[in-house]
Motif scaffolding. Structure first.
Motif, PDB file in Angstrom:
ATOM      1  N   VAL A 244     -33.906 -11.296  16.534  1.00  0.00           N
ATOM      2  CA  VAL A 244     -32.715 -10.496  16.795  1.00  0.00           C
ATOM      3  C   VAL A 244     -32.149 -10.895  18.152  1.00  0.00           C
ATOM      4  O   VAL A 244     -32.898 -11.200  19.083  1.00  0.00           O
TER       5      VAL A 244
ATOM      6  N   VAL B 137     -24.211  -8.457  12.783  1.00  0.00           N
ATOM      7  CA  VAL B 137     -24.277  -7.007  12.572  1.00  0.00           C
ATOM      8  C   VAL B 137     -23.355  -6.328  13.594  1.00  0.00           C
ATOM      9  O   VAL B 137     -23.595  -6.391  14.793  1.00  0.00           O
TER      10      VAL B 137
ATOM     11  N   PHE C   1     -32.003  -5.772   5.941  1.00  0.00           N
ATOM     12  CA  PHE C   1     -32.816  -5.877   7.147  1.00  0.00           C
ATOM     13  C   PHE C   1     -34.267  -6.284   6.866  1.00  0.00           C
ATOM     14  O   PHE C   1     -35.021  -6.532   7.795  1.00  0.00           O
TER      15      PHE C   1
ATOM     16  N   PHE D 171     -30.839 -11.734  13.023  1.00  0.00           N
ATOM     17  CA  PHE D 171     -29.757 -10.767  13.131  1.00  0.00           C
ATOM     18  C   PHE D 171     -29.096 -10.874  14.501  1.00  0.00           C
ATOM     19  O   PHE D 171     -29.780 -10.826  15.521  1.00  0.00           O
TER      20      PHE D 171
END
Length: 133
Positions: free
Chosen positions: A111, A40, A80, A86
């Protein structure tokens, strides 16, 4: 006379770095092709156009990230809500550290961010794709 900060940007970054998963650029590169990983890019669109991006990364501008991640938001992006990890990055790793901490605080469990950001990625000679101007 400027207002005295209760906590400056450096303190915020240091606190975030102590709480988030930070990947070295080499670790991130090893994960780059994995199906369960989504890179991302949280940089401004002007940075993407000027410098390019990590191939396959989705762009989620820092100013919209929380809104795109939250399923209750009218701006939510379904990517998401997928069962993925991520990996966030910005130019140098500062904004991505803060963003990663925020997403953790929101409840996103998988994440991380890239230490040194896109700068470290490109300096390492890893692939970069140009974005349309």
């Amino acid at each position: 006379m400027p207002a005295k900060m209760k906590k400056g940007y450096r303190a915020l970054i240091d606190e975030a770095m102590a709480e988030v998963k930070t990947l070295s650029v080499a670790e991130a590169h090893k994960l780059h092709e994995a199906e369960n990983i989504v890179f991302v890019d949280i940089r401004d669109v002007r940075e993407l156009k000027a410098q390019g991006a990590i191939p396959g990364a989705i762009h989620a501008p820092r100013g919209m990230l929380e809104f795109w991640v939250d399923p209750e938001s009218p701006y939510h992006k379904p990517i998401f809500s997928q069962d993925k990890t991520f990996v966030l990055y910005c130019a140098a790793g500062w904004r991505s550290a803060l963003a990663t901490k925020t997403l953790q605080d929101m409840g996103l469990e998988r994440v991380a961010h890239i230490d040194g950001g896109f700068g470290a990625w490109s300096e390492a000679g890893f692939p970069v794709e140009k974005k349309e101007k």
